[in-house]
Motif scaffolding. Structure first.
Motif, short mmCIF file in Angstrom:
data_model
loop_
_atom_site.label_atom_id
_atom_site.label_comp_id
_atom_site.label_asym_id
_atom_site.label_seq_id
_atom_site.Cartn_x
_atom_site.Cartn_y
_atom_site.Cartn_z
N ALA A 61 40.11 56.60 47.17
CA ALA A 61 38.76 56.02 47.16
C ALA A 61 38.80 54.52 47.37
CB ALA A 61 38.10 56.32 45.82
N ALA A 62 37.63 53.97 47.69
CA ALA A 62 37.45 52.52 47.68
C ALA A 62 36.68 52.18 46.42
CB ALA A 62 36.68 52.06 48.91
N SER A 63 37.02 51.05 45.82
CA SER A 63 36.39 50.68 44.56
C SER A 63 36.20 49.18 44.50
CB SER A 63 37.28 51.15 43.40
OG SER A 63 36.69 50.85 42.17
N GLU A 64 35.09 48.76 43.91
CA GLU A 64 34.86 47.34 43.71
C GLU A 64 35.68 46.86 42.51
OE1 GLU A 64 32.17 49.49 43.95
OE2 GLU A 64 31.73 48.97 46.03
N VAL A 65 36.08 45.62 42.58
CA VAL A 65 36.68 44.93 41.45
C VAL A 65 35.63 43.91 41.01
CG1 VAL A 65 38.56 43.45 40.66
CG2 VAL A 65 39.01 45.27 42.34
N TYR A 66 35.14 44.07 39.79
CA TYR A 66 34.07 43.22 39.31
C TYR A 66 34.64 42.00 38.59
CZ TYR A 66 31.32 47.35 40.32
OH TYR A 66 30.76 48.41 40.96
N ALA A 67 33.94 40.89 38.71
CA ALA A 67 34.36 39.67 38.03
C ALA A 67 34.12 39.84 36.53
CB ALA A 67 33.56 38.48 38.55
N PRO A 68 35.17 39.73 35.72
CA PRO A 68 34.99 39.85 34.28
C PRO A 68 34.35 38.60 33.67
CG PRO A 68 37.33 39.90 34.88
CD PRO A 68 36.55 39.63 36.12
N LEU A 69 34.38 37.50 34.43
CA LEU A 69 33.84 36.22 33.97
C LEU A 69 33.15 35.53 35.14
CD1 LEU A 69 37.03 34.86 32.17
CD2 LEU A 69 35.04 35.85 31.05
N THR A 70 32.25 34.62 34.84
CA THR A 70 31.64 33.78 35.86
C THR A 70 32.57 32.61 36.15
OG1 THR A 70 29.44 34.39 35.08
CG2 THR A 70 29.60 32.38 36.40
N GLY A 71 32.73 32.30 37.42
CA GLY A 71 33.59 31.18 37.76
C GLY A 71 33.71 30.99 39.26
N GLU A 92 49.48 44.27 36.25
CA GLU A 92 49.13 43.15 35.38
C GLU A 92 50.13 41.99 35.52
OE1 GLU A 92 47.58 44.17 31.50
OE2 GLU A 92 47.06 46.17 32.23
N GLY A 93 50.93 42.05 36.58
CA GLY A 93 51.88 40.98 36.89
C GLY A 93 51.67 40.54 38.32
N LYS A 94 52.59 40.95 39.22
CA LYS A 94 52.54 40.53 40.63
C LYS A 94 51.34 41.10 41.38
CE LYS A 94 57.50 39.92 41.10
NZ LYS A 94 58.73 40.44 41.69
N GLY A 95 50.67 42.10 40.81
CA GLY A 95 49.54 42.74 41.50
C GLY A 95 48.19 42.15 41.17
N TRP A 96 48.16 40.91 40.66
CA TRP A 96 46.87 40.26 40.36
C TRP A 96 46.09 40.02 41.64
CZ3 TRP A 96 45.99 35.27 42.29
CH2 TRP A 96 47.12 34.60 42.77
N PHE A 97 44.77 39.89 41.52
CA PHE A 97 43.89 39.74 42.68
C PHE A 97 43.48 38.30 42.93
CE2 PHE A 97 43.88 44.13 42.18
CZ PHE A 97 43.14 44.78 43.16
N LEU A 98 42.95 37.63 41.90
CA LEU A 98 42.40 36.30 42.10
C LEU A 98 42.47 35.49 40.82
CD1 LEU A 98 38.98 36.29 41.04
CD2 LEU A 98 39.27 38.21 42.59
N LYS A 99 42.31 34.19 41.00
CA LYS A 99 42.24 33.28 39.86
C LYS A 99 40.90 32.57 39.90
CE LYS A 99 47.21 32.57 39.42
NZ LYS A 99 48.30 31.58 39.32
N LEU A 100 40.26 32.51 38.74
CA LEU A 100 38.95 31.89 38.60
C LEU A 100 39.03 30.67 37.71
CD1 LEU A 100 36.60 34.89 37.66
CD2 LEU A 100 36.72 33.71 39.86
N LYS A 101 38.33 29.61 38.09
CA LYS A 101 38.11 28.51 37.18
C LYS A 101 36.93 28.96 36.32
CE LYS A 101 37.56 23.53 36.86
NZ LYS A 101 38.29 23.51 35.62
#
Length: 125
Positions: A61-71, A92-101
């Motif tokens: 399937a395709a699935s959205e990854v939702y922002a857990p925080l605003t940033g 939860e290591g090398k497979g991270w998606f993005l970094k948010l301020k």
């Protein structure tokens, strides 16, 4: 101490100072199966808590990854473009998606700690 929090949609946030590393939990990657494609946001994009931040596609399937925080997106894991399987191998290591301020650190209070998340998973049986 690194703080990790989880959403009911199975995203995680690992807080490193005023930056949050965002990805999907081990449970989520297991439910998806083999990840074959990841669509990441642009650096500089403002994301809102609970809204789509990225897309992950698996053989199932395709699935959205939702922002857990605003940033604001300050970095993306470009390695996933050529090696989306990292999401399965080390979500939860090398497979991270993005970094948010992080815009609003108080939003962390709405997320589950590891113990609460494990209890939540037990209810999904």
């Amino acid at each position: 101490m690194t703080q990790v929090r989880y959403t009911k949609d199975h995203e995680y946030v690992r807080v490193e100072g005023d930056v949050a590393v965002v990805g999907i939990s081990d449970y989520a990657q297991g439910q998806l199966g083999d990840v074959v494609f990841v669509e990441l946001p642009d650096i500089g994009k403002a994301v809102e808590k609970g809204k789509e931040a990225a897309v992950v596609e698996s053989v199932k399937a395709a699935s959205e990854v939702y922002a857990p925080l605003t940033g604001e997106v300050v970095e993306v894991n470009s390695e996933l473009e050529g090696a989306p399987g990292l999401v399965n191998e080390d979500p939860e290591g090398k497979g991270w998606f993005l970094k948010l301020k992080i815009s609003n650190p108080a939003e962390l209070d709405d997320l589950m700690n590891e113990h609460a998340y494990k209890s939540f998973l037990d209810t999904l049986g």
